[in-house]
Motif scaffolding. Structure first.
Motif, PDB file in Angstrom:
ATOM      1  N   GLY A 164       0.848  -1.192   0.000  1.00 43.02           N
ATOM      2  CA  GLY A 164       0.000   0.000   0.000  1.00 43.02           C
ATOM      3  C   GLY A 164       0.883   1.241   0.000  1.00 43.02           C
ATOM      4  O   GLY A 164       1.921   1.264   0.652  1.00 43.02           O
ATOM      5  N   ARG A 165       0.474   2.251  -0.744  1.00 37.70           N
ATOM      6  CA  ARG A 165       1.326   3.446  -0.904  1.00 37.70           C
ATOM      7  C   ARG A 165       0.546   4.744  -0.707  1.00 37.70           C
ATOM      8  O   ARG A 165       0.828   5.757  -1.345  1.00 37.70           O
ATOM      9  CB  ARG A 165       1.974   3.434  -2.280  1.00 37.70           C
ATOM     10  CG  ARG A 165       0.954   3.281  -3.391  1.00 37.70           C
ATOM     11  CD  ARG A 165       1.562   3.429  -4.756  1.00 37.70           C
ATOM     12  NE  ARG A 165       0.744   2.728  -5.732  1.00 37.70           N
ATOM     13  CZ  ARG A 165       0.984   2.737  -7.031  1.00 37.70           C
ATOM     14  NH1 ARG A 165       2.001   3.402  -7.525  1.00 37.70           N
ATOM     15  NH2 ARG A 165       0.192   2.079  -7.850  1.00 37.70           N
ATOM     16  N   HIS A 188       2.531  -2.456  -4.011  1.00 40.77           N
ATOM     17  CA  HIS A 188       1.178  -1.920  -4.232  1.00 40.77           C
ATOM     18  C   HIS A 188       0.458  -2.756  -5.277  1.00 40.77           C
ATOM     19  O   HIS A 188       0.973  -3.797  -5.708  1.00 40.77           O
ATOM     20  CB  HIS A 188       1.268  -0.445  -4.648  1.00 40.77           C
ATOM     21  CG  HIS A 188       2.282  -0.197  -5.706  1.00 40.77           C
ATOM     22  ND1 HIS A 188       2.033  -0.436  -7.025  1.00 40.77           N
ATOM     23  CD2 HIS A 188       3.587   0.209  -5.618  1.00 40.77           C
ATOM     24  CE1 HIS A 188       3.127  -0.159  -7.725  1.00 40.77           C
ATOM     25  NE2 HIS A 188       4.081   0.225  -6.899  1.00 40.77           N
TER      26      HIS A 188
HETATM   27 MG   LIG Z   1      -2.289   1.244  -3.164  1.00 48.27          MG
END
Ligand SMILES: [Mg+2]
Ligand SMILES: Nc1nc(=O)c2c([nH]1)NC[C@@H]1CN(c3ccc(C(=O)N[C@@H](CCC(=O)O)C(=O)O)cc3)C=[N+]21
Length: 278
Positions: A164-165, A188
């Motif tokens: 996740g970013r 991601h």
């Molecule tokens: Mg993401």
């Protein structure tokens, strides 16, 4: 069997420490108060706002809430933020996200005085985190660090994969893990060979927003698994981004949902509020 990382217990421990500190600071005539703004009546947001106000009352700081109608204009919201920026009795300002589609979140966050940005979302706070100077830390990633530290998880030199970013979890999480001298990879939704990559992680932190996405195929035996996701399934049962039942037997430590990262977010918000008094 995996050791359960008990966010509920650890967040309570932190709130009790803060409560004692606030009582001490009060003796020196110091106070703090948090203003919480909610636009629209989303029921999940209302629950979080209520939890935040309860936490303020518990540790002994003030709170005031502004419940604005869904139709509130961006100008009206910005005007309220300006007013709270000026107001000396308000030390922290939190605008509950998400905002209605007709309001530009970036503009709203930028309007908050960085000295009152207890969410740590202002670009000045984000920049300070990036270069290691003083500023409010975003509550969820800061909560994950406290969970790991207080559970005795060694971070230095460890292989940490963050899935996740986002600006509020993934990216600041990477910065905080770097501060702890972990080796950090940010993955991601477009990452190739995600399973293989995650399987290399000593510490796997998941914030992708997909219910039960991480299964046993993503996890190395003995890994520490931190689940930042929260989803309400039919029948109101909560679950995370990790399929707990299949991952738990492999992990050396794992956070549950609920009772993992969620309560830590609130504890760290309280820490940021107390920081305005220190
Ligand atoms: Mg993401
Ligand atoms: N400006 C802003 N700041 C935030 O920090 C913010 C936000 N907007 N918008 C929404 C998200 C979400 N969030 C959570 C806080 C506590 C729990 C929490 O306490 N969860 C409990 C369960 C609570 C329940 O029953 O729903 C748990 O995981 O055990 C979860 C999620 C803060 N957020």
């Amino acid at each position: 069997m995996a050791k359960l990382v008990d966010g509920k217990r650890i967040s309570q421990e932190i709130k009790d420490e803060l409560k004692a500190e606030v009582a001490d600071l009060a003796q020196q005539g110091k106070t703090a108060s948090l203003a919480v703004i909610q636009v629209g009546g989303d029921p999940a947001s209302s629950v979080y706002v209520r939890n935040k106000k309860n936490a303020c009352a518990y540790i002994g700081i003030g709170s005031e809430s502004y419940e604005l109608p869904e139709e509130t204009t961006e100008e009206e919201l910005l005007a309220l933020i300006q007013e709270l920026n000026q107001k000396e009795e308000v030390h922290g300002i939190l605008v509950q996200l998400p905002l209605p589609a007709h309001i530009d979140e970036e503009k709203v966050i930028l309007a908050i005085d960085p000295s009152k940005d207890v969410d740590g979302f202002h670009p000045q706070s984000a920049g300070a985190l990036m270069i290691g100077s003083k500023g409010f830390l975003p509550c969820t990633p800061a909560g994950v660090i406290q969970l790991l530290k207080r559970s005795g998880v060694e971070m230095e030199g460890k292989n940490c994969v963050i899935v996740g970013r986002s600006n509020i979890v993934g990216k600041p999480m990477a910065m905080l893990m770097l501060r702890e001298n972990a080796t950090v990879t940010v993955a991601h939704s477009r990452t190739k060979n995600l399973k293989e990559l995650c399987k290399q992680a000593d510490i796997l932190i998941v914030a992708i927003g997909k219910p039960k996405f991480i299964t046993e195929e993503y996890v190395k035996e003995g890994a520490v698994v931190i689940d930042v996701g929260i989803h309400r399934l039919e029948g109101k049962k909560l679950c995370g981004d990790v399929d707990f039942d299949v991952v738990e037997p492999l992990a050396s430590a794992i956070t549950p949902v609920p009772g993992g990262v969620g309560p830590m977010t609130i504890a760290m918000l309280m820490n940021n509020c107390v920081e305005t008094m220190r």
